[in-house]
Design an enzyme around this catalytic site. Structure first.
Site, PDB file in Angstrom:
ATOM      1  CB  SER A 107      -1.041   0.044   1.170  1.00 43.56           C
ATOM      2  OG  SER A 107      -1.866   0.913   1.118  1.00 43.56           O
TER       3      SER A 107
ATOM      4  CE  LYS B 222      -4.211  -3.645   1.498  1.00 42.04           C
ATOM      5  NZ  LYS B 222      -4.017  -4.368   2.978  1.00 42.04           N
TER       6      LYS B 222
END
Length: 368
Positions: free
Chosen positions: A283, A308
């Site tokens: 992320s 991600k």
């Protein structure tokens, strides 16, 4: 460590700035998998029928195919906000599951309820509130310690069954609001400073800037992002700004509308920089890695990152619960799509990655 377990359990991933909402999250699901209006309407119908709006919303998300979309109670969502601020409710111990399924205490936070109860690293955690802990995933153990199922606030109690050698005992602890430092710094060698970022919580960027300011002159930097499962993307951008002199950090879209994230000018561009990554780098940590790699600012060492890179936004439901729904994806400055692909390091390394990083730093320093 407990906070890291919470992150792994999905308590917080990433956050994107947007004119309407201060925080946005990232996941790995298709864009447009579910419309917020559909989820909101399902919850409203359930409320009118006298059934659970939260359960109706969960069913709508499940049917949509939004694999990482989720619905959280008002209390759970407040925990998210606390986590983003570097705060969590718990007892201050970390745990790991052994090969035989036993749960072992791997760390105790000084000054925490666990420390006050005399719990030590190496103790076996046999049960939580009477429920056997052996064989459970660590994330489930963490959830029970925090009292997530009941939205347990600070001040509530939890009873632990413990064992040390042949001694078995129980201890009742009172949960507390604890804080975590997401950035740790240590001298790696005579010419290298290691800055480890566990998660991007509020203030992480400022802590990294301070670490750079106080690092000995001439030191190269090893930026350790291994196991970093994300956090506030605004803080990831602030961290990028510490190493870049302005410019593009990432592009992203919200419901098809393109947007961009930029570093602020004035970062330290002189120190040699190596970034360490692995399969647990996710992320916001991937966003930072991609920016440093694409901009030629860092040599990235380790293994392919998680991948991600999808964006979720919160949708408020009529009973106070919140649905996190996917709306877009982000890309690195060169246009690389991270979602489902991850970032490939410049140099593959497993064991001995720190030694490899020091060797690379020496070469980068000689090239200056």
């Amino acid at each position: 460590m407990v906070f890291a377990g919470v992150l792994a359990a999905g308590a917080v991933t990433g956050a994107f700035p947007d004119p309407d909402h201060p925080a946005r999250r990232t996941t790995t699901v298709p864009v447009g998998a579910v419309r917020k209006e559909d989820v909101r309407e399902a919850a409203a119908r359930a409320m009118a029928d006298g059934t659970s709006p939260m359960e109706a919303a969960e069913r709508a998300v499940s049917r949509s195919g939004d694999r990482w979309g989720a619905v959280y109670s008002e209390g759970e969502y407040q925990e998210f906000q606390d986590s983003l601020d570097g705060r969590y409710t718990g007892v201050g111990l970390s745990a790991a599951r052994e090969q035989d399924g036993r749960i072992e205490v791997t760390g105790v936070r000084p000054g925490s309820p666990a420390a006050a109860a005399g719990i030590r690293t190496g103790d076996r955690l046999r049960s939580v509130d009477g429920a056997r802990a052996d064989g459970l995933p660590v994330t489930e153990v963490v959830s029970r310690l925090r009292g997530d199922a009941d939205d347990a606030p600070a001040g509530t109690t939890v009873t632990l069954g413990l064992q040390r050698g042949t001694r078995a005992w129980s201890a009742t602890l009172r949960r507390a609001t604890l804080t975590t430092d997401s950035v740790s710094v240590r001298r790696l060698s005579a010419r290298a400073t290691l800055i480890r970022i566990a998660a991007f919580t509020k203030g992480t960027g400022a802590q990294v800037r301070e670490a750079l300011r106080t690092a000995p002159p001439g030191d190269g930097i090893v930026l350790d992002l291994r196991g970093n499962s994300g956090g506030l993307v605004t803080e990831a951008v602030a961290t990028a700004s510490a190493f870049l002199d302005g410019g593009l950090v990432a592009t992203y879209d919200v419901d098809g509308a393109p947007r961009a994230l930029h570093a602020t000018p004035g970062g330290d561009t002189a120190r040699p920089l190596v970034a360490l990554v692995d399969g647990g780098t996710m992320s916001a940590a991937e966003l930072l890695t991609g920016a440093l790699q694409d901009r030629g600012r860092a040599v990235v060492i380790g293994s392919r990152t998680f991948g991600k890179g999808s964006i979720q936004m919160p949708t408020n439901l009529p009973d106070g619960s919140v649905a996190e729904l996917t709306v877009g994806h982000y890309r690195t400055p060169s246009g690389h799509a991270v979602d489902g692909r991850g970032i490939t390091p410049d140099l593959e390394a497993g064991d001995g990655v720190l030694q490899r990083a020091e060797t690379v730093l020496t070469g980068l320093g000689d090239a200056e």
